[in-house]
Design a protein around this motif. Structure first.
Motif, PDB file in Angstrom:
ATOM      1  N   PHE A 134      26.165  79.908  39.168  1.00 34.68           N
ATOM      2  CA  PHE A 134      26.046  78.470  39.411  1.00 34.68           C
ATOM      3  C   PHE A 134      27.431  77.809  39.396  1.00 34.68           C
ATOM      4  O   PHE A 134      27.793  77.065  40.310  1.00 34.68           O
ATOM      5  CB  PHE A 134      25.155  77.855  38.334  1.00 34.68           C
ATOM      6  N   GLU A 135      28.202  78.094  38.353  1.00 37.46           N
ATOM      7  CA  GLU A 135      29.520  77.465  38.219  1.00 37.46           C
ATOM      8  C   GLU A 135      30.505  77.992  39.261  1.00 37.46           C
ATOM      9  O   GLU A 135      31.405  77.257  39.686  1.00 37.46           O
ATOM     10  CB  GLU A 135      30.054  77.661  36.809  1.00 37.46           C
ATOM     11  N   SER A 136      30.339  79.231  39.690  1.00 37.43           N
ATOM     12  CA  SER A 136      31.217  79.773  40.730  1.00 37.43           C
ATOM     13  C   SER A 136      31.073  78.990  42.027  1.00 37.43           C
ATOM     14  O   SER A 136      32.053  78.782  42.758  1.00 37.43           O
ATOM     15  CB  SER A 136      30.904  81.246  40.973  1.00 37.43           C
ATOM     16  N   ALA A 137      29.868  78.532  42.317  1.00 35.98           N
ATOM     17  CA  ALA A 137      29.633  77.771  43.545  1.00 35.98           C
ATOM     18  C   ALA A 137      30.343  76.424  43.525  1.00 35.98           C
ATOM     19  O   ALA A 137      30.572  75.822  44.584  1.00 35.98           O
ATOM     20  CB  ALA A 137      28.135  77.563  43.760  1.00 35.98           C
ATOM     21  N   LEU A 138      30.709  75.931  42.330  1.00 38.10           N
ATOM     22  CA  LEU A 138      31.387  74.646  42.209  1.00 38.10           C
ATOM     23  C   LEU A 138      32.898  74.764  42.313  1.00 38.10           C
ATOM     24  O   LEU A 138      33.594  73.758  42.421  1.00 38.10           O
ATOM     25  CB  LEU A 138      31.037  73.998  40.857  1.00 38.10           C
ATOM     26  N   ARG A 139      33.405  75.991  42.256  1.00 41.75           N
ATOM     27  CA  ARG A 139      34.845  76.193  42.315  1.00 41.75           C
ATOM     28  C   ARG A 139      35.388  75.766  43.667  1.00 41.75           C
ATOM     29  O   ARG A 139      34.715  75.881  44.700  1.00 41.75           O
ATOM     30  CB  ARG A 139      35.193  77.655  42.044  1.00 41.75           C
ATOM     31  N   ARG A 140      36.611  75.273  43.649  1.00 39.18           N
ATOM     32  CA  ARG A 140      37.239  74.762  44.875  1.00 39.18           C
ATOM     33  C   ARG A 140      37.214  75.792  46.000  1.00 39.18           C
ATOM     34  O   ARG A 140      36.943  75.461  47.155  1.00 39.18           O
ATOM     35  CB  ARG A 140      38.681  74.363  44.564  1.00 39.18           C
ATOM     36  N   GLU A 141      37.482  77.051  45.667  1.00 39.86           N
ATOM     37  CA  GLU A 141      37.554  78.078  46.695  1.00 39.86           C
ATOM     38  C   GLU A 141      36.202  78.404  47.321  1.00 39.86           C
ATOM     39  O   GLU A 141      36.148  78.947  48.430  1.00 39.86           O
ATOM     40  CB  GLU A 141      38.133  79.376  46.105  1.00 39.86           C
ATOM     41  N   CYS A 142      35.118  78.073  46.612  1.00 39.24           N
ATOM     42  CA  CYS A 142      33.782  78.493  47.066  1.00 39.24           C
ATOM     43  C   CYS A 142      32.951  77.374  47.663  1.00 39.24           C
ATOM     44  O   CYS A 142      31.885  77.640  48.221  1.00 39.24           O
ATOM     45  CB  CYS A 142      33.013  79.107  45.891  1.00 39.24           C
TER      46      CYS A 142
ATOM     47  N   GLY B  85      21.795  81.987  40.891  1.00 35.80           N
ATOM     48  CA  GLY B  85      22.582  80.919  40.301  1.00 35.80           C
ATOM     49  C   GLY B  85      23.556  80.314  41.292  1.00 35.80           C
ATOM     50  O   GLY B  85      23.731  79.092  41.349  1.00 35.80           O
ATOM     51  N   TYR B  86      24.179  81.155  42.079  1.00 29.47           N
ATOM     52  CA  TYR B  86      25.155  80.674  43.071  1.00 29.47           C
ATOM     53  C   TYR B  86      24.474  79.767  44.096  1.00 29.47           C
ATOM     54  O   TYR B  86      24.993  78.688  44.427  1.00 29.47           O
ATOM     55  CB  TYR B  86      25.797  81.871  43.768  1.00 29.47           C
ATOM     56  N   GLU B  87      23.315  80.184  44.593  1.00 29.94           N
ATOM     57  CA  GLU B  87      22.605  79.353  45.572  1.00 29.94           C
ATOM     58  C   GLU B  87      22.155  78.038  44.952  1.00 29.94           C
ATOM     59  O   GLU B  87      22.199  76.985  45.606  1.00 29.94           O
ATOM     60  CB  GLU B  87      21.411  80.122  46.144  1.00 29.94           C
ATOM     61  N   ALA B  88      21.720  78.084  43.691  1.00 28.35           N
ATOM     62  CA  ALA B  88      21.332  76.847  43.005  1.00 28.35           C
ATOM     63  C   ALA B  88      22.540  75.934  42.844  1.00 28.35           C
ATOM     64  O   ALA B  88      22.444  74.712  42.991  1.00 28.35           O
ATOM     65  CB  ALA B  88      20.725  77.176  41.646  1.00 28.35           C
ATOM     66  N   GLY B  89      23.697  76.512  42.555  1.00 27.67           N
ATOM     67  CA  GLY B  89      24.926  75.731  42.435  1.00 27.67           C
ATOM     68  C   GLY B  89      25.320  75.096  43.750  1.00 27.67           C
ATOM     69  O   GLY B  89      25.770  73.945  43.787  1.00 27.67           O
TER      70      GLY B  89
END
Length: 267
Positions: free
Chosen positions: A209-217, A245-249
């Motif tokens: 989830f938090e990875s999806a919020l990173r600037r690069e992603c 989690g990534y898709e939810a993010g």
């Protein structure tokens, strides 16, 4: 030998406490280039007025940026250095005092009109965690202030952290945990509806989830950013829990960005 700097962040409920902590850090020997303060401008009346540039209008680039060269004085007579103002949609006017703090907002796209000049070289911005800009913005959105201290080693990190804790700071990790608590129930319901065990997988799900919020992603799928994700989370990046989690993010960020854009519209 190049010293790799890292950042100690403290989140303060009140601007006055953040300003006092920044002053204590300066008096404790941390340099002007190390100490940075981000604050909602409405809470910072004591900071010298920082003019905005008319080179960028609201809605163009998402911000109005301006820079004041030289020093901006705060209480106690100490100086933190360069100051930038920016209008961030959904947050309002922000003052960033200190080169690294201004550069951090610039990296996040919030100070598109500000010219940091030669002062913002690699040494001044090294160690600033641009991947956590979302969480700095979230604290500012809540009317809180953030102090960032760039430190070269563990000893200085401990010293800076102690000074800010004594001044009433909440660590960024604690602030992130509070933020996650507010989202956790909805995320648990979503994940469990797909037949999975949220309690068992929460740590990996949250990492996705938090990875999806990173600037690069931002705006990118897992496959598009697999090179980065493999580096950050080599053991779990391709697991089902991480992918969920990534898709939810990504969906959260899309809704969040839409709300930001709506709040920024003239009324």
């Amino acid at each position: 030998m190049i010293t790799v700097m890292k950042t100690v962040a403290g989140v303060f409920r009140f601007y006055q406490a953040a300003r006092a902590a920044a002053g204590t850090l300066r008096r404790a020997g941390f340099s002007q280039d190390q100490v940075n303060l981000l604050s909602p401008a409405s809470s910072a009346e004591e900071v010298h007025s920082v003019p905005t540039s008319d080179t960028e209008q609201p809605g163009i680039g998402g911000a109005i940026g301006g820079m004041v060269g030289g020093a901006v004085g705060l209480a106690g007579g100490f100086e933190l250095g360069i100051a930038v103002t920016a209008l961030i949609p959904g947050i309002g006017p922000i003052i960033a005092i200190g080169i690294a703090g201004a550069a951090l907002l610039g990296v996040g796209g919030a100070v598109g009109g500000a010219l940091l000049g030669e002062a913002a070289d690699e040494k001044s911005t090294e160690g600033v965690p641009a991947d956590e800009v979302f969480f700095y913005e979230n604290a500012l959105r809540q009317g809180k202030s953030v102090v960032l201290v760039l430190v070269p080693n563990d000893s200085e990190e401990t010293r800076a952290r102690k000074i800010m804790e004594d001044g009433g700071a909440q660590s960024l990790d604690a602030a992130k945990d509070d933020w996650w608590v507010g989202l956790r129930d909805a995320q648990a319901e979503r994940y469990q509806a797909s037949g999975h065990n949220f309690e068992a997988d929460q740590e990996v799900y949250r990492a996705g989830f938090e990875s999806a919020l990173r600037r690069e992603c931002r705006g990118k799928s897992i496959d598009e950013r697999s090179d980065c994700l493999k580096w950050w989370h080599p053991e779990v990046w391709d697991t089902e829990a991480f992918r969920h989690g990534y898709e939810a993010g990504r969906e959260f960020l899309q809704r969040y960005s839409a709300e930001e854009a709506l709040s920024a519209r003239p009324r």
